[in-house]
Design a protein around this motif. Structure first.
Motif, PDB file in Angstrom:
ATOM      1  N   ALA A 430       0.730  -1.141  -0.090  1.00  0.00           N
ATOM      2  CA  ALA A 430      -0.151   0.112  -0.069  1.00  0.00           C
ATOM      3  C   ALA A 430       0.892   1.178  -0.211  1.00  0.00           C
ATOM      4  N   THR A 431       1.975   1.313   0.907  1.00  0.00           N
ATOM      5  CA  THR A 431       2.880   2.346   0.705  1.00  0.00           C
ATOM      6  C   THR A 431       3.373   2.418  -0.602  1.00  0.00           C
ATOM      7  N   ALA A 432       3.772   1.609  -1.387  1.00  0.00           N
ATOM      8  CA  ALA A 432       4.392   1.823  -2.677  1.00  0.00           C
ATOM      9  C   ALA A 432       3.389   2.170  -3.579  1.00  0.00           C
ATOM     10  N   VAL A 433       2.246   1.893  -3.801  1.00  0.00           N
ATOM     11  CA  VAL A 433       1.153   2.231  -4.413  1.00  0.00           C
ATOM     12  C   VAL A 433       0.917   3.733  -4.256  1.00  0.00           C
ATOM     13  N   THR A 434       0.628   4.086  -3.028  1.00  0.00           N
ATOM     14  CA  THR A 434       0.236   5.319  -2.628  1.00  0.00           C
ATOM     15  C   THR A 434       1.336   6.325  -2.991  1.00  0.00           C
ATOM     16  N   PHE A 435       2.674   5.972  -2.853  1.00  0.00           N
ATOM     17  CA  PHE A 435       3.855   6.821  -3.234  1.00  0.00           C
ATOM     18  C   PHE A 435       3.714   6.961  -4.688  1.00  0.00           C
ATOM     19  N   ALA A 436       3.504   5.865  -5.308  1.00  0.00           N
ATOM     20  CA  ALA A 436       3.721   5.811  -6.863  1.00  0.00           C
ATOM     21  C   ALA A 436       2.486   6.932  -7.448  1.00  0.00           C
ATOM     22  N   LEU A 753      -9.574   5.506  -1.468  1.00  0.00           N
ATOM     23  CA  LEU A 753      -9.571   4.444  -2.387  1.00  0.00           C
ATOM     24  C   LEU A 753      -8.255   3.691  -2.153  1.00  0.00           C
ATOM     25  N   LEU A 754      -7.046   4.460  -1.902  1.00  0.00           N
ATOM     26  CA  LEU A 754      -5.744   3.789  -1.768  1.00  0.00           C
ATOM     27  C   LEU A 754      -5.713   2.916  -0.621  1.00  0.00           C
ATOM     28  N   GLY A 755      -6.376   3.300   0.479  1.00  0.00           N
ATOM     29  CA  GLY A 755      -6.476   2.471   1.643  1.00  0.00           C
ATOM     30  C   GLY A 755      -7.159   1.030   1.294  1.00  0.00           C
TER      31      GLY A 755
END
Length: 785
Positions: A430-436, A753-755
């Motif tokens: 989730a961190t990677a997706v949010t950062f991206a 949504l990211l969560g």
């Protein structure tokens, strides 16, 4: 074959999911490491490597053909180790009325942007400036043209410009036969010398004994040629500074993704080995009962991790090299390098490092297996500690949910260590997706702020302004009167707003070199200029400037600077830090009345916004008819052409994010498989009592819901924090300040949504084990030990 070897081979073959997950996790880690390492190496000194390979010019000088002859320009100069030229130079301007305007031979983006072309017989350039052909062939016959691969004319509506015919304003045509790149940015294009029958100027390229002493070398060249012959020059240090600043953007980005990938891969491998030890407790006890020493048990479980890791490392190294080929090809275009390849030592370091890290991680997890007492291992087996998680089972039994769902929701609390490992995997995903997502949004906002191209129509705009390393020389065509053009625009039906700008070069007290001053006539605040801090200028004597200018002058918002325009000094107060990347950031934006000479300077550009509902094409046709007597031509604005650097970073972000998400999902998959195997008898009992396959799938999926929610809830803020740390670092590495719009890119609905994305990662990882559990027959489950 030794007994230990048979144990290792049996473990690798029997625990296929564990083997596959370790192999894939290592593959992803090595692939991303090879790719990231290659880019980091490419980011160290791409310009220096290309400059050395192409024998770049330390000084590119342009001389007036009416004041110096080729013989006079060929005299020896003290301190010059090599030179090339003189090459005849002229400026050509494409016409909008040529054949194939809208077809495959159509004009390149940039429309009537003039090209400065140099006459060369071959791309070698002799001892200086070996131009590299990137596509097509060299121009050998009159009427053939090679254009710069870095320029606006390198592309046509159908792709490459090779084969496109360019019609000039005098009615003649040139055929583009090739694309080439000069690390010294010596010209926009190259033609046979015989084609330049009446050169406007001559170009001579120099390499000096002391590469850093360009100013001294330039003075020596000026002293050796006729007086006032040199009309322009360009130092290689300017190009190097701009290239290094562009490259520096990548370092914080690659480091962030590299750390994420490394930590996640180690976490997954460690959890897999630890899970294998937990699931094989009874087997470990049997091995010890048969005489295996603790050290042999540790080596056996380390080997079970190292074998698939070695295979994954080999596959990852090959995949990383293959993936690096197109990425480095794109990087060549961004950096202007000649040829970038994966350095052999990068492969060696990544392979050795990956195997070493897997060995250490596996050793730490396998050490627990070596310390288990034989009696305890055989007696306990895979049975969880009595009473663990019962409170959660009692709580979920009271929830208004189907019983299979309740059983699944309580399961993580029976194996808290395993649940924590899965939560960590989801958290990193989730961190990677949010950062991206945040980085992509920020880069999009940076692109918008950089272009500030909200204008529907432009006049006289061929590029965003003088760029770092832009080629000197050339004689621009006569420009129409700016005030007359503004009057025509104001009288044109459908005009909502417009302003014009003109550029002049000034010097700043205490700063070497020249600074560009952009003078504005009219209100330009609607055209997308964004501020890092402060405000826009509102009256003569006020100005805004970008961060590089403020850093070079040692000033801040609120300070004053003195501009020297040909002996006339003007003091301006800096009221804002504006995001402006033209002229390498050495630019000042102010009202035209601040510099009296800048208001009606020739070469002005005009930016126009039309009334809502106005057809832009119709407006342009009508405006061009009115502008025809003045010799000006209007064109559509809003190019929307993304920066190559931003496109490359977005591509890398997507690739590396998919890898990290895949590793996170595999970590969940392995943990759920182990948990399902631990509960196989419980599953048999549930099935015997009437649990259907759909209910079994619901129970297994429900066992990761809490994990997904917690991982997403923690991972999203972590991704936002990582974005907040990396983005300013990227700006500092590039030496620029970023506007507020680049930082404030996360909205509450997007974060929600990211969560949910964290929950989706967990569900995807648990889907296969859930299907496997649903398909297991009741009798098989009940018979399993």
């Amino acid at each position: 074959m030794s007994a230990l070897s048979r144990v290792v081979r049996s473990g690798v073959a029997r625990r296929r999911v564990q083997t596959v997950v370790i192999g894939l996790a290592t593959t992803m880690a090595v692939t991303s490491s090879v790719l990231g390492g290659s880019l980091l190496v490419a980011s160290t000194a791409p310009f220096d490597d290309a400059f050395a390979e192409q024998r770049g010019a330390h000084l590119s000088a342009v001389f007036d053909a009416g004041k110096a002859t080729p013989e006079q320009l060929s005299v020896p100069v003290d301190g010059v180790t090599a030179s090339a030229g003189p090459f005849p130079v002229t400026t050509i301007t494409p016409s909008d009325n040529g054949p194939g305007r809208n077809g495959a031979g159509g004009q390149a983006p940039g429309g009537q942007a003039p090209l400065t072309v140099a006459g060369r017989t071959d791309p070698g350039g002799g001892p200086v400036d070996a131009v590299t052909l990137t596509e097509g062939e060299w121009a050998d016959e009159p009427g053939e043209l090679v254009v710069s691969a870095d320029g606006p004319h390198a592309h046509s509506p159908t792709g490459s410009a090779v084969g496109r015919r360019i019609t000039l304003t005098d009615g003649s045509t040139l055929t583009v036969v090739g694309l080439a790149r000069s690390v010294s940015r010596t010209a926009d294009g190259w033609v046979p010398p015989s084609w330049v029958t009446a050169p406007e100027s001559y170009q001579v390229l120099y390499r000096f004994t002391a590469a850093e002493s360009v100013d001294a070398g330039r003075e020596a060249v000026v002293a050796a040629v006729p007086a006032d012959a040199m009309t322009g020059s360009q130092s290689w240090l300017v190009l190097k500074k701009a290239a290094d600043r562009s490259v520096a953007v990548f370092v914080p980005f690659l480091v962030a993704f590299g750390v994420l990938g490394l930590v996640m891969s180690l976490l997954v491998v460690g959890n897999v080995v630890a899970g294998a030890v937990g699931a094989g407790t009874r087997r470990i006890g049997i091995l010890k009962a048969l005489g295996s020493t603790p050290a042999q048990v540790v080596r056996a479980y380390m080997a079970q991790a190292l074998i698939p890791a070695a295979v994954g490392t080999a596959i990852g190294a090959v995949a990383g090299n293959l993936l690096a080929i197109p990425v480095l090809a794109e990087t060549e275009d961004v950096y202007g390098a000649v040829k970038l390849t994966v350095a052999p030592w990068v492969n060696v370091v990544v392979v050795v490092g990956a195997l070493a890290l897997v060995s250490v991680t596996a050793w730490v997890s396998a050490l627990r297996a070596g310390r288990l007492r034989t009696v305890d291992a055989i007696a306990v087996g895979r049975t969880p500690r009595p009473g663990r998680g019962r409170w959660a089972a009692r709580l979920t039994a009271r929830l208004p949910v189907p019983r299979p769902v309740g059983l699944g929701l309580a399961r993580p609390f029976a194996r808290p260590a395993r649940a924590a490992a899965m939560t960590a995997a989801v958290l990193f995903g989730a961190t990677a997706v949010t950062f991206a997502v945040g980085l992509a949004s920020s880069l999009n906002q940076i692109q918008i702020a950089r272009d500030h191209d909200a204008a529907d129509v432009t006049i006289g705009v061929s590029d965003p302004g003088p760029q770092p390393g832009s080629r000197p020389g050339g004689r621009p065509a006569a420009a129409p009167d700016p005030a007359a053009v503004s009057d025509v625009i104001a009288a044109q039906a459908g005009t909502r707003a417009h302003y014009r700008t003109s550029r002049t070069q000034v010097t700043v007290t205490g700063v070497a070199g020249t600074t560009a001053v952009v003078s504005f006539t009219g209100d330009a605040t609607w055209d997308g200029y964004q501020l890092v801090s402060g405000r826009w200028f509102t009256q003569p004597g006020e100005a805004v400037a970008p961060t590089p200018f403020l850093a070079a002058t040692g000033t801040e918002v609120g300070d004053t600077v003195t501009l020297d325009d040909g002996g006339k000094t003007v003091t301006v107060r800096i009221v804002g830090d504006v995001f402006e990347m033209s002229n390498d950031g050495m630019v000042v934006l102010t009202d035209a009345a601040t510099l009296t000479a800048g208001n009606d300077a020739k070469g002005a550009t005009h930016h126009i916004a039309v009334q809502p509902g106005t057809d832009v094409n119709t407006y342009i046709d009508s405006l061009n008819a009115a502008l025809a007597p003045l010799g000006a031509t209007a064109r559509p604005g809003r190019s929307g052409q993304a920066s190559d650097t931003i496109i490359l970073i977005n591509s890398l972000t997507a690739t590396l994010t998919l890898m990290l998400v895949a590793v996170a999902a595999m970590g969940v998959l392995n943990a759920v498989v182990l948990d399902t195997r631990d509960r196989i008898r419980d599953l048999g009992v549930h099935k015997a009592l009437g649990m259907t396959p759909r209910q079994t799938i619901a129970m297994v999926i429900a066992s990761v819901v809490v994990i997904g929610v917690v991982g997403g809830a923690v991972g999203v803020p972590a991704g936002v924090a990582l974005h907040g740390a990396v983005l300013p670092a990227m700006g500092e590495s590039a030496g620029i300040g970023l506007p507020a719009s680049a930082h404030a890119v996360h909205s509450l609905p997007e974060l929600v949504l990211l969560g949910i994305g964290g929950l989706l990662i967990a569900i995807v990882g648990a889907s296969l084990p859930a299907t496997w559990a649903a398909r297991t027959s009741t009798a098989t489950a009940l018979r399993t030990e």
